[in-house]
Design a protein around this motif. Structure first.
Motif, PDB file in Angstrom:
ATOM      1  N   GLY A 223       8.436 -15.940   1.685  1.00 27.88           N
ATOM      2  CA  GLY A 223       8.450 -17.087   0.790  1.00 27.88           C
ATOM      3  C   GLY A 223       8.531 -18.445   1.439  1.00 27.88           C
ATOM      4  O   GLY A 223       8.223 -19.458   0.793  1.00 27.88           O
TER       5      GLY A 223
ATOM      6  N   ASP B 208      -4.750 -14.922  -1.553  1.00 28.08           N
ATOM      7  CA  ASP B 208      -3.661 -14.912  -2.534  1.00 28.08           C
ATOM      8  C   ASP B 208      -2.982 -13.550  -2.670  1.00 28.08           C
ATOM      9  O   ASP B 208      -2.211 -13.339  -3.622  1.00 28.08           O
ATOM     10  CB  ASP B 208      -4.136 -15.388  -3.915  1.00 28.08           C
ATOM     11  CG  ASP B 208      -4.576 -16.852  -3.886  1.00 28.08           C
ATOM     12  OD1 ASP B 208      -3.890 -17.654  -3.207  1.00 28.08           O
ATOM     13  OD2 ASP B 208      -5.596 -17.185  -4.512  1.00 28.08           O
TER      14      ASP B 208
ATOM     15  N   HIS C  53       2.483 -13.262   1.766  1.00 31.19           N
ATOM     16  CA  HIS C  53       1.558 -13.961   0.868  1.00 31.19           C
ATOM     17  C   HIS C  53       0.424 -14.531   1.709  1.00 31.19           C
ATOM     18  O   HIS C  53       0.660 -15.340   2.617  1.00 31.19           O
ATOM     19  CB  HIS C  53       2.241 -15.092   0.102  1.00 31.19           C
ATOM     20  CG  HIS C  53       1.279 -15.877  -0.755  1.00 31.19           C
ATOM     21  ND1 HIS C  53       0.968 -15.516  -2.055  1.00 31.19           N
ATOM     22  CD2 HIS C  53       0.534 -16.975  -0.477  1.00 31.19           C
ATOM     23  CE1 HIS C  53       0.083 -16.366  -2.542  1.00 31.19           C
ATOM     24  NE2 HIS C  53      -0.200 -17.261  -1.607  1.00 31.19           N
TER      25      HIS C  53
ATOM     26  N   MET D 250      -0.797 -17.124   6.483  1.00 32.63           N
ATOM     27  CA  MET D 250       0.027 -16.498   5.456  1.00 32.63           C
ATOM     28  C   MET D 250       1.441 -17.063   5.485  1.00 32.63           C
ATOM     29  O   MET D 250       1.826 -17.775   6.419  1.00 32.63           O
ATOM     30  CB  MET D 250       0.043 -14.978   5.610  1.00 32.63           C
ATOM     31  CG  MET D 250       0.704 -14.452   6.842  1.00 32.63           C
ATOM     32  SD  MET D 250       0.594 -12.639   6.938  1.00 32.63           S
ATOM     33  CE  MET D 250       1.670 -12.329   8.335  1.00 32.63           C
TER      34      MET D 250
ATOM     35  N   THR E  90      -4.480  -5.618  -2.835  1.00 38.54           N
ATOM     36  CA  THR E  90      -4.298  -6.874  -2.112  1.00 38.54           C
ATOM     37  C   THR E  90      -4.975  -6.882  -0.748  1.00 38.54           C
ATOM     38  O   THR E  90      -4.980  -7.907  -0.061  1.00 38.54           O
ATOM     39  CB  THR E  90      -2.790  -7.159  -1.921  1.00 38.54           C
ATOM     40  OG1 THR E  90      -2.155  -5.970  -1.428  1.00 38.54           O
ATOM     41  CG2 THR E  90      -2.135  -7.542  -3.241  1.00 38.54           C
TER      42      THR E  90
ATOM     43  N   ASP F 226      -2.487 -16.964   2.308  1.00 39.99           N
ATOM     44  CA  ASP F 226      -2.948 -18.248   1.791  1.00 39.99           C
ATOM     45  C   ASP F 226      -4.476 -18.329   1.776  1.00 39.99           C
ATOM     46  O   ASP F 226      -5.046 -19.286   1.253  1.00 39.99           O
ATOM     47  CB  ASP F 226      -2.350 -19.373   2.643  1.00 39.99           C
ATOM     48  CG  ASP F 226      -0.822 -19.277   2.689  1.00 39.99           C
ATOM     49  OD1 ASP F 226      -0.216 -19.111   1.615  1.00 39.99           O
ATOM     50  OD2 ASP F 226      -0.251 -19.346   3.789  1.00 39.99           O
TER      51      ASP F 226
ATOM     52  N   LYS G  12       8.078  -9.615   2.916  1.00 41.29           N
ATOM     53  CA  LYS G  12       7.229 -10.122   1.839  1.00 41.29           C
ATOM     54  C   LYS G  12       6.132 -11.002   2.434  1.00 41.29           C
ATOM     55  O   LYS G  12       6.406 -11.945   3.183  1.00 41.29           O
ATOM     56  CB  LYS G  12       8.078 -10.913   0.842  1.00 41.29           C
ATOM     57  CG  LYS G  12       9.120 -10.053   0.132  1.00 41.29           C
ATOM     58  CD  LYS G  12      10.019 -10.883  -0.761  1.00 41.29           C
ATOM     59  CE  LYS G  12      11.089  -9.996  -1.410  1.00 41.29           C
ATOM     60  NZ  LYS G  12      12.047 -10.788  -2.228  1.00 41.29           N
TER      61      LYS G  12
ATOM     62  N   GLU H 281      -0.245 -10.872  -2.407  1.00 37.54           N
ATOM     63  CA  GLU H 281       1.204 -11.006  -2.323  1.00 37.54           C
ATOM     64  C   GLU H 281       1.840  -9.656  -2.602  1.00 37.54           C
ATOM     65  O   GLU H 281       1.600  -9.063  -3.660  1.00 37.54           O
ATOM     66  CB  GLU H 281       1.714 -12.056  -3.316  1.00 37.54           C
ATOM     67  CG  GLU H 281       3.195 -12.341  -3.167  1.00 37.54           C
ATOM     68  CD  GLU H 281       3.622 -13.581  -3.927  1.00 37.54           C
ATOM     69  OE1 GLU H 281       3.002 -14.646  -3.708  1.00 37.54           O
ATOM     70  OE2 GLU H 281       4.548 -13.481  -4.742  1.00 37.54           O
TER      71      GLU H 281
ATOM     72  N   SER I 229       5.134  -6.618  -0.921  1.00 38.52           N
ATOM     73  CA  SER I 229       6.193  -6.295   0.023  1.00 38.52           C
ATOM     74  C   SER I 229       5.728  -5.117   0.878  1.00 38.52           C
ATOM     75  O   SER I 229       5.423  -4.040   0.352  1.00 38.52           O
ATOM     76  CB  SER I 229       7.478  -5.935  -0.734  1.00 38.52           C
ATOM     77  OG  SER I 229       8.515  -5.626   0.168  1.00 38.52           O
TER      78      SER I 229
END
Length: 289
Positions: free
Chosen positions: A217, A191, A239, A213, A158, A241, A237, A193, A195
């Motif tokens: 969530g 994208d 993510h 990001m 990632t 964008d 967590k 994603e 932990s």
């Protein structure tokens, strides 16, 4: 258990440090106090494009006492010189970790080569507080080149993280610190994603330098913004964008009073008055001519 978001901070109002560093202060102990400990402030320099010049751009001689400055260069070059006899050029990917401690005078300018060529400039300067017992320690300097900073792959490909200080996924950063501190320079792919593991009990900040990001969530955070996370919890967590660059800062809180005045950060008003008096009466080492 995930760390929770306590606050989001940013600053659209920039200012110049000397004539070489256009910065935005993204957080400061003046507003966050002990909540940010052991971190004191973070200035985000740039992004800015400088025209070529023969002029010496930067900031001249000035003192510090009681903490450390950490300069991370992304674009451009900064030339450093201080009263402890240290100096050198910090370029893209390099880090300068300066321990002011009992007192130092230094100057920072664009390198002659960068000034002559001009071009994009982007850097971060972080101030890290020292515990009371070490505030009057001898001054020191760590010049950390990019090649000496370990890089780790993040889970499921990632992204990547450079470990400047502390440890992540078994890689330990080269910076020597007075108290437990992590400084990770992270790049997330679009994208991404996953932990991210974080130390329980540490003050934790996510500083987004570019991109955007979502955290846990629901919490958005974008360019030149900082999230302060709870000390409780062992992960967060993330993510991305889009392609995102961020600094992850964690540190063991000092739990001591913070009293600052300009370039001095101590524990009491009396110590601040002493620092000012010491500087005004020439008790700091001077830069060589």
């Amino acid at each position: 258990m995930s760390k929770t978001v306590l606050g989001r901070f940013g600053n659209n109002q920039g200012h110049w440090v000397g004539d070489g560093f256009p910065v935005r202060s993204l957080f400061s102990y003046h507003s966050l106090g002990e909540h940010a400990s052991p971190f004191l402030l973070l200035d985000y320099g740039g992004p800015h494009v400088f025209a070529p010049t023969m002029q010496r751009r930067g900031v001249g001689q000035h003192p510090h006492r009681g903490f450390e400055t950490v300069t991370i260069v992304y674009d451009g070059e900064v030339e450093h010189r201080d009263s402890a006899g240290n100096g050198g050029v910090v370029g893209p990917g390099d880090v300068q970790w300066m321990t002011a401690a009992g007192g130092i005078i230094h100057e920072e300018y664009h390198s002659a080569g960068f000034a002559k060529a001009g071009g994009p400039f982007r850097m971060v300067q972080l101030w890290v507080n020292l515990p009371a017992k070490d505030k009057m320690a001898p001054a020191g300097y760590q010049g950390i080149v990019s090649a000496d900073i370990p890089v780790v792959d993040l889970p499921a490909h990632t992204g990547k993280a450079r470990i400047i200080a502390g440890e992540l996924y078994g890689a330990r950063g080269p910076a020597r610190t007075f108290t437990p501190v992590n400084v990770w320079d992270v790049r997330l792919d679009p994208d991404a994603e996953f932990s991210l593991p974080l130390p329980e009990g540490h003050t934790t900040m996510l500083v987004v330098l570019s991109g955007h990001m979502t955290v846990n969530g629901t919490q958005p955070v974008g360019e030149a913004e900082v999230l302060l996370l709870s000390r409780e919890g062992k992960n967060v967590k993330l993510h991305a964008d889009g392609e995102t660059t961020l600094l992850v800062l964690t540190g063991e809180p000092l739990g001591e009073p913070i009293v600052g005045h300009g370039p001095f950060v101590m524990n009491t008003e009396a110590e601040i008055h002493q620092a000012i008096d010491d500087f005004n009466k020439g008790r700091f080492e001077r830069l060589p001519a």
